[in-house]
Design a protein around this motif. Sequence first.
Motif, PDB file in Angstrom:
ATOM      1  N   ASP A 113      53.575  95.135  14.968  1.00 44.76           N
ATOM      2  CA  ASP A 113      54.759  94.675  16.042  1.00 44.76           C
ATOM      3  C   ASP A 113      54.862  95.589  17.155  1.00 44.76           C
ATOM      4  O   ASP A 113      55.897  94.397  17.849  1.00 44.76           O
ATOM      5  CB  ASP A 113      56.092  95.262  14.950  1.00 44.76           C
ATOM      6  N   GLY A 114      53.900  96.134  18.148  1.00 39.23           N
ATOM      7  CA  GLY A 114      53.564  96.564  18.939  1.00 39.23           C
ATOM      8  C   GLY A 114      54.597  97.538  19.626  1.00 39.23           C
ATOM      9  O   GLY A 114      54.768  98.099  21.068  1.00 39.23           O
ATOM     10  N   THR A 115      55.330  98.345  18.641  1.00 37.71           N
ATOM     11  CA  THR A 115      56.315  99.386  19.083  1.00 37.71           C
ATOM     12  C   THR A 115      54.699 100.268  18.904  1.00 37.71           C
ATOM     13  O   THR A 115      54.785 100.813  20.162  1.00 37.71           O
ATOM     14  CB  THR A 115      57.244  99.908  18.187  1.00 37.71           C
ATOM     15  N   LEU A 116      54.083 100.956  17.816  1.00 38.03           N
ATOM     16  CA  LEU A 116      52.365 101.644  18.576  1.00 38.03           C
ATOM     17  C   LEU A 116      51.685 101.333  19.747  1.00 38.03           C
ATOM     18  O   LEU A 116      51.728 101.999  20.341  1.00 38.03           O
ATOM     19  CB  LEU A 116      51.851 100.974  17.176  1.00 38.03           C
ATOM     20  N   GLN A 117      52.022  99.908  20.076  1.00 35.00           N
ATOM     21  CA  GLN A 117      50.962  99.608  21.473  1.00 35.00           C
ATOM     22  C   GLN A 117      51.302  99.977  22.854  1.00 35.00           C
ATOM     23  O   GLN A 117      51.113 100.266  23.619  1.00 35.00           O
ATOM     24  CB  GLN A 117      50.664  98.047  21.148  1.00 35.00           C
ATOM     25  N   GLY A 118      52.744  99.492  22.233  1.00 37.94           N
ATOM     26  CA  GLY A 118      53.695 100.169  23.591  1.00 37.94           C
ATOM     27  C   GLY A 118      53.323 101.839  24.187  1.00 37.94           C
ATOM     28  O   GLY A 118      53.265 102.226  25.063  1.00 37.94           O
ATOM     29  N   LEU A 119      53.914 102.828  23.166  1.00 35.77           N
ATOM     30  CA  LEU A 119      52.894 103.886  23.095  1.00 35.77           C
ATOM     31  C   LEU A 119      51.178 104.262  23.402  1.00 35.77           C
ATOM     32  O   LEU A 119      51.378 104.815  24.134  1.00 35.77           O
ATOM     33  CB  LEU A 119      53.028 104.427  21.434  1.00 35.77           C
ATOM     34  N   LEU A 120      50.784 103.890  22.793  1.00 43.49           N
ATOM     35  CA  LEU A 120      48.996 103.307  23.621  1.00 43.49           C
ATOM     36  C   LEU A 120      48.895 102.910  25.172  1.00 43.49           C
ATOM     37  O   LEU A 120      48.347 104.050  25.420  1.00 43.49           O
ATOM     38  CB  LEU A 120      48.540 102.692  22.131  1.00 43.49           C
ATOM     39  N   GLU A 121      50.064 101.918  25.298  1.00 45.09           N
ATOM     40  CA  GLU A 121      49.568 101.785  26.405  1.00 45.09           C
ATOM     41  C   GLU A 121      49.966 102.205  27.210  1.00 45.09           C
ATOM     42  O   GLU A 121      49.727 103.091  28.569  1.00 45.09           O
ATOM     43  CB  GLU A 121      50.883 100.263  26.646  1.00 45.09           C
TER      44      GLU A 121
END
Length: 367
Positions: A113-121
């Motif tokens: 949902d983008g939460t993990l992707q935000g952390l990775l960014e």
Amino acid sequence: MENHKIRVILLFGGRSGEHEVSLNSAQSIFKAIDRSRFDVETIGINKQGQWFWGLLPQTLLKEGFPETGEAPQVTLVVDPSNPRFIALDGRPLPNDGKFDLIFPVLHGPYGEDGTLQGLLEMANVPYAGSGVLGSSLGMDKDRMKAAFLDKKLPLARFVTLLRSDYFNHPDNWVADIEAKIGYPCFVKPANLGSSVGISKAHDRSELIQALKLAADYDRKIVVEENIVGREIEVAVLGNDQPKASLPGEILPAEEFYSYEAKYSDIGSSLKIPAPLPQFVIDQLQKMAREAFLAVDASGLSRVDFFVTEKNEIVLNEINTLPGFTEISMYPKLWEATGIPYSKLIDHLIDLGFERYQEKQKSRISRD
Ligand SMILES: Nc1ncnc2c1ncn2[C@@H]1O[C@H](COP(=O)(O)OP(=O)(O)O)[C@@H](O)[C@H]1O
Ligand SMILES: [Mg+2]
């Protein structure tokens, strides 16, 4: 990257209801990934959201997560110049916790949902799959539809309401839904997956029950008209110039493709490729690519449609991290289109690096 094998971290499990589905997908990827190109490390996330290094999906499926202390609990160091994992108890990790790319194999909230992707960014790490926006638009059925409508893609009629609005004026909302949508209708929590919290309501009392159920899962609820048609899915692969696979068909074992119909052994089946006239296949593939670009997805997505008896197409949803076991629709569709499972994993990793490098080309400030 030329001289050493690419170090990939498979990340799986997670807090969502699709934890087990994730372990199954990860197990298939772990077995099939090309060891001549990749060194694979694993991180399992338990249902509480804690990350553990070195656990294998196949073991977790059989035995569950071990007692704390057995495997090192780790955290991602958010240092864009030196992203790495460290163990909370200071134990050394292979290669000092450094890696080349993360392959998230997580379905649903806190993964897709983008939460993990935000952390990775934030940590500046390359990863497979969609970024923050694509992931979050792909998860929120209301905003997803807004992005699709923006590109004039054909959707079922729908009404979106907030849980608080519903509980403040339940009778008004029921009247509104009856006027705009009618029965039967589908009631869905906006942000979930695997059909959890979804009901088909045939009358007012079922609608009220369905709204309450959906409200248990999300603050936002989507109600849709019932589309009578076959369920057809198309796999998309790529970044800026995505490609679409042959379509496949779902034959649900129940009135609709419910959680039980998806995961229990009651006889749902897939038909690949779906028998459809060529002009419908062409349209589906075009729309699948458009849907992918509409939500700004990258890497992979499965785009799900209904096709009516008159060959009219209605777009249902996009899944930015679809089920990925060897027998799941997404990999099966690519296999039928000419890309075997292990090659598909290669492509997704390459696309992750491509997306990362593309992003590095942009300036983030004027100086
Ligand atoms: N508007 C609709 N008309 C007919 N069937 C629907 C409709 N919406 C959902 N369904 C059925 O419910 C299933 C789950 O809904 P979907 O929106 O795909 O949610 P999920 O994200 O949980 O997969 C679909 O696969 C389909 O069988
Ligand atoms: Mg679905």
